[in-house]
Motif scaffolding. Structure first.
Motif, PDB file in Angstrom:
ATOM      1  N   UNK A 105      94.227  77.929  64.196  1.00 11.13           N
ATOM      2  CA  UNK A 105      93.671  77.447  65.459  1.00 11.13           C
ATOM      3  C   UNK A 105      93.683  75.921  65.506  1.00 11.13           C
ATOM      4  N   UNK A 106      93.690  75.281  64.332  1.00  8.42           N
ATOM      5  CA  UNK A 106      93.717  73.819  64.328  1.00  8.42           C
ATOM      6  C   UNK A 106      95.133  73.303  64.568  1.00  8.42           C
ATOM      7  N   UNK A 107      95.237  72.316  65.433  1.00  7.34           N
ATOM      8  CA  UNK A 107      96.519  71.631  65.621  1.00  7.34           C
ATOM      9  C   UNK A 107      96.732  70.669  64.462  1.00  7.34           C
ATOM     10  N   UNK A 151     101.679  72.934  66.120  1.00 10.99           N
ATOM     11  CA  UNK A 151     101.669  72.689  67.565  1.00 10.99           C
ATOM     12  C   UNK A 151     101.809  71.189  67.849  1.00 10.99           C
ATOM     13  N   UNK A 152     102.761  70.578  67.197  1.00 11.91           N
ATOM     14  CA  UNK A 152     102.909  69.129  67.261  1.00 11.91           C
ATOM     15  C   UNK A 152     103.172  68.638  68.682  1.00 11.91           C
ATOM     16  N   UNK A 153     103.864  69.453  69.466  1.00 14.37           N
ATOM     17  CA  UNK A 153     104.224  69.019  70.817  1.00 14.37           C
ATOM     18  C   UNK A 153     103.211  69.452  71.871  1.00 14.37           C
ATOM     19  N   UNK A 154     102.135  70.135  71.467  1.00 10.50           N
ATOM     20  CA  UNK A 154     101.158  70.646  72.436  1.00 10.50           C
ATOM     21  C   UNK A 154     100.328  69.494  72.999  1.00 10.50           C
ATOM     22  N   UNK A 155     100.451  69.270  74.306  1.00  6.62           N
ATOM     23  CA  UNK A 155      99.698  68.194  74.957  1.00  6.62           C
ATOM     24  C   UNK A 155      98.989  68.677  76.218  1.00  6.62           C
ATOM     25  N   UNK A 156      98.870  69.990  76.380  1.00  9.51           N
ATOM     26  CA  UNK A 156      98.200  70.555  77.546  1.00  9.51           C
ATOM     27  C   UNK A 156      96.687  70.503  77.335  1.00  9.51           C
ATOM     28  N   UNK A 215      94.141  74.351  68.893  1.00 12.32           N
ATOM     29  CA  UNK A 215      95.049  75.032  69.808  1.00 12.32           C
ATOM     30  C   UNK A 215      94.338  76.279  70.316  1.00 12.32           C
ATOM     31  N   UNK A 216      93.680  76.148  71.460  1.00 13.10           N
ATOM     32  CA  UNK A 216      92.888  77.249  72.003  1.00 13.10           C
ATOM     33  C   UNK A 216      93.804  78.166  72.807  1.00 13.10           C
ATOM     34  N   UNK A 217      93.998  79.359  72.281  1.00 15.80           N
ATOM     35  CA  UNK A 217      94.950  80.289  72.879  1.00 15.80           C
ATOM     36  C   UNK A 217      94.361  80.981  74.111  1.00 15.80           C
TER      37      UNK A 217
END
Length: 281
Positions: free
Chosen positions: A78-80, A90-95, A215-217
């Protein structure tokens, strides 16, 4: 025969609609059953000055899962990035947009005002080469330490609080920023003129290793807690959360505070840096 076909057709339509309705309801967030196994808080917190929040991440769960406060841990993946700033997952996650910030002020939980205060050390201020070597002495010291640890635990300051949920009701994974294990949430209250004023302040860290994210799914939530204040002034409160550059607000709820909690003078004079998540610094 025609009537039978028509009946079969309408039954299939009804089944499909019912299935869709059930799927929708299963994806809706409801406050979960919550068991708080922490030491029972006997008192509300009634400070005379503005304080900092205790919004530590307690758990990350899926909709419909129950919570036991003392046994919850943030689940794997769950941690980025962790507190060392590795940012490998989730290196590219920016939402950051699409969350809901919810307070359940109908249920009380315990909040430890000194959650990250360190316990006593086994050998305080004793150099390694002077520490006891014999097995008997190690056992004796261990028993002494257990007694110290029990005293330390018994003197933790527990106050009453409310459960808070950061909910992802969307179909996308959303990054939720955190600092040193805390979500960036403060409480605000309405003053005598009906204007929103902060009653808590935030301190950003100058260390880059303090920052990470979750990273909250989809159909998942983060569980944390806030302090349930009590004071001489009956008013309306709300939560304010900063997630990257986006501000979230909870629905207002009734409570009471001390008017002196709105006074920012001491904070501005003595706490640097401080922040209220607005243009005023």
């Amino acid at each position: 025969m025609i009537k039978l076909r028509e009946l079969t057709f309408w039954l299939s339509i009804f089944t499909a609609l019912t299935s869709c309705k059930n799927d929708k309801s299963s994806n809706e967030f409801k406050f979960p059953p919550l068991t708080d196994t922490l030491k029972l808080a006997e008192h509300y917190y009634s400070p005379a000055v503005m304080t900092t929040p205790q919004t530590y991440i307690e758990a990350v769960w899926k909709f419909g899962e129950n919570i036991e406060v003392n046994d919850t841990t943030t689940r794997e993946n769950v941690f980025i990035d962790d507190f060392n700033g590795s940012d490998t997952l989730y290196k590219s996650l920016r939402e950051h947009d699409g969350l809901k910030l919810l307070v359940d002020n109908t249920k009380l939980v315990s909040v430890n005002l000194y959650q990250w205060a360190f316990p006593p050390f086994l050998f305080e201020d004793i150099p390694d080469d002077e520490r006891p070597k014999s097995q008997n002495q190690i056992i004796i010291d261990s028993l002494v330490y257990q007694a110290k640890l029990k005293t330390w635990k018994d003197h933790q300051t527990m106050v009453k609080g409310y459960p808070v949920y950061i909910v992802n009701p969307t179909n996308k994974t959303i990054r939720v920023e955190e600092q040193d294990g805390r979500l960036m949430i403060i409480q605000e209250a309405k003053d005598k003129n009906g204007n929103w004023k902060p009653i808590e302040f935030w301190q950003f860290s100058s260390c880059g290793n303090s920052y990470g994210g979750i990273a909250l799914k989809p159909n998942s939530y983060i569980f944390t807690k806030i302090i349930a204040y009590r004071g001489e002034f009956e008013t309306t409160l709300r939560l304010k959360m900063l997630n990257d550059t986006i501000l979230y607000y909870s629905e207002p709820f009734k409570g009471s505070i001390n008017l002196s909690q709105m006074d920012t003078t001491l904070i501005k004079q003595n706490v640097r840096p401080h922040n209220f998540f607005n243009k005023e610094k």
